[in-house]
Enzyme design. Structure first.
Site, mmCIF file in Angstrom:
data_model
loop_
_atom_site.group_PDB
_atom_site.id
_atom_site.type_symbol
_atom_site.label_atom_id
_atom_site.label_comp_id
_atom_site.label_asym_id
_atom_site.label_seq_id
_atom_site.Cartn_x
_atom_site.Cartn_y
_atom_site.Cartn_z
ATOM 1 N N ILE A 108 0.883 -1.103 -0.076
ATOM 2 C CA ILE A 108 -0.183 -0.079 -0.121
ATOM 3 C C ILE A 108 0.925 1.233 -0.048
ATOM 4 C CG2 ILE A 108 -1.901 1.299 1.114
ATOM 5 C CD1 ILE A 108 -2.317 -1.236 2.527
ATOM 6 N N CYS A 109 0.523 1.848 -0.996
ATOM 7 C CA CYS A 109 1.187 3.547 -1.017
ATOM 8 C C CYS A 109 0.117 4.684 -1.197
ATOM 9 C CB CYS A 109 2.228 3.646 -1.940
ATOM 10 S SG CYS A 109 1.974 3.466 -3.591
ATOM 11 N N GLY A 110 0.497 5.778 -1.387
ATOM 12 C CA GLY A 110 -0.791 6.768 -1.709
ATOM 13 C C GLY A 110 -1.703 6.294 -2.635
#
Length: 154
Positions: free
Chosen positions: A70-72
């Protein structure tokens, strides 16, 4: 009949940290064992490759059965994960792709956007991904072999 506990790798940078913490609890509630590759604390200056690459290597090496990065937006995590040979990561935003990516393409790592994916949606997508099984039809195997040949010859 109880579900077999599987180790699921998970990671996030600052853009996905809050969602990662929520998904870890969700995994435990659904009889999965989360293995946290970081970040261990919220740090606005961290970089997603520092967490995604070790997770992707663990997926490729079979240390965890599948991965969640998960990233932005999920885009950077997906780009980084797919640089690791043996990883088949997809940026997932819908239920169909969450299971179909596994069934047809043997996707082994899901990427989510912490700034664009709500909690309920993320939980639904993760469960669809983790409960899906690779079908292994001849056409799927043929396509995967072409990808493996590219990885081996690059």
């Amino acid at each position: 009949m109880s579900k077999v506990v599987r180790k699921i790798g998970i990671c996030a940078d600052h853009g996905g940290f809050e969602l990662k913490e929520r998904i870890k609890t969700f995994l435990l509630d659904n009889q999965f064992e989360p293995v946290d590759f970081g970040a261990k604390e919220l740090d606005a200056a961290d970089d997603f490759p520092d967490y995604v690459i070790p997770l992707a290597k663990a997926v490729a090496d079979g240390e965890v059965s599948r991965g969640i990065a998960i990233c932005g937006s999920g885009v950077g995590a997906c780009v980084a994960a797919n640089k690791v040979s043996g990883v088949r990561a997809g940026l997932i935003t819908d239920y169909f792709s969450a299971h179909q990516g596994v069934e047809d393409d043997d996707m082994n790592l899901i990427c989510l956007g912490g700034r664009v994916t709500g909690y309920a949606s993320a939980e639904e997508l993760v469960l669809a991904f983790l409960n899906a099984k690779f079908i292994g039809a001849e056409r799927h195997l043929r396509r995967l072999k072409k990808i493996q040949n590219l990885e081996n010859n690059s």
